[in-house]
Design an enzyme around this catalytic site. Structure first.
Site: not given
Ligand code: PLP
Length: 390
Positions: A52, A178
């Protein structure tokens, strides 16, 4: 700083971990499928105490991700959402305020609406394509500016450098991006001035729809250690086998991205000229309103696009169902071309007027262009057009 050799990222994704397994000299880094590690004497370990907290195979993937991010280290998580959750749990507290891009992954919006809001974190969604509008939305309690660019699913672009410069003129605001749609190879958010780079590694890093995963990277060692600590507390570390699979995927990331960009451009240009297509959102097209900004801050335009047909919602859904090679499935960034209907999938819980205002209409189709022959993909799209419009 890390002690990795001074190779290009395309070499490092293949050779970031040269610590071969000593027993057999296997060329692949082994899967350390273990929950715990033996103490040599009480309290004395080789740096690994419990999975973990840390695991060698997870660490191997982290080194490869750090190599493409250009950071000393990176952290891997069970999913993209667990990376964002750990980021927020680690760096926010009740009373803080967060600004987020108004066009954003549906799960990120849900995390704030359904979870963090209940913990006393305030938040606003703002048009981060406008630096001015974003600055106006800043409050004295604002601690995090969370950007998504290009944003899902309209590909709206936010100027990471301008927004980071603006946010850093205010006190104590971290900028996180992101970067799932492009990865640092096509857009290095930390070089552009952001503090934290986040990805869902489920998408382009894995590339084969084999795993869920997420990552965070920052040059700030104190924040890395804080996030590593919180990951251990809440148990959001990636599983070793998933890290191992993603470690195979990332080796071909540079090659795959080059193909994704090339194929997507061909398909976007073809769609744009099509008589039954109303609009194509692809930052590589000159007609894309923010094409110049995308060309400036990105090293490529990626494999993601969305488009609207000159059709009703019903015809749009039939068009998706008529596709045979392009597969209707959630997710993106894989070798397979995937098509989704954001209004009923990722953005299903956003009110209609809100969706329309942001361009996420009932007629919008999202396409993640894969590595199949563009000729075959175009033939598939054309047969679906024929099936709907004759
Ligand atoms: C898929 C996605 C997420 C979330 O990711 P997971 O791996 O599905 O939890 C976050 N931001 C964007 C832009 C995504 O395409």
């Amino acid at each position: 700083m890390s002690d990795r050799p001074d190779f290009d990222p395309s070499t490092l994704v293949i050779h970031s971990n040269r610590s071969y397994e000593k027993q057999s000299n296997s060329i692949l880094f082994p899967i350390h499928q273990t929950a715990t590690y033996i103490h040599e004497s009480v309290g004395v370990t080789k740096g690994y105490g419990y999975t973990r907290g840390a695991n060698p195979t997870v660490n191997a993937l982290e080194q490869a991700i750090a190599a493409v991010e250009g950071t000393a280290s990176a952290l891997c998580f069970r999913s993209g959402m667990s990376a964002i959750t750990t980021l927020c749990f680690g760096l926010l507290k009740a009373g803080d305020h967060v600004l987020l891009s108004d066009v954003i992954y549906g799960g990120t919006a849900r995390l704030f609406h359904q979870v963090l809001g209940h913990f006393g974190v305030a938040y606003d969604f703002v048009d981060t394509a406008s630096v001015e509008a974003t600055e106006k939305a800043i409050r004295p309690e604002t601690r995090l500016l969370f950007l998504e660019t290009p944003a899902n699913p309209t590909l709206k672009i936010s100027d990471v450098r301008a927004l980071s410069d603006m946010a850093h003129r205010h006190e104590n605001i971290l900028v996180a991006v992101d970067n799932t749609f492009l990865t640092p190879l096509l857009q290095n958010c930390l070089e552009l001035g952001a503090d934290i780079s986040m990805m869902s590694t489920t998408k382009y890093i894995d590339g084969h729809n084999a795993t869920l995963g997420g990552s965070l990277a920052t040059h700030d060692e104190a924040n890395t250690e804080r996030l590593r600590f919180v990951r251990k507390i809440i148990g959001s570390i990636q599983a070793p086998f998933d890290s191992w699979l993603a470690l195979q995927g990332i080796k071909t990331l540079p090659a795959r991205l080059a193909m994704h960009c090339n194929h997507a451009m061909q398909i976007a240009e073809w769609l744009e000229k099509h008589a039954h297509v109303a609009r194509v959102n692809y930052p590589g097209l000159e007609s894309f309103p923010q094409h110049a900004l995308a060309a400036k801050q990105q090293k490529g335009f990626g494999g993601m696009m969305s488009f609207e047909l000159k059709a009703t919602t019903e015809q749009t859904l039939h068009f998706i169902e008529a596709l045979k090679l392009c597969t209707c499935a959630e997710s993106l960034g894989s070798v397979e071309t995937l098509v989704t209907h954001p209004a009923t999938a990722s953005h299903c819980d956003m009110p209609l007027e809100e969706r329309d205002r942001l361009g996420i209409t009932d007629r919008l189709i999202r396409l993640s262009v894969g590595l199949e022959s563009p000729k075959d993909l175009i033939a598939d799209l054309e047969q679906a057009f024929k099936a709907i419009f004759g």
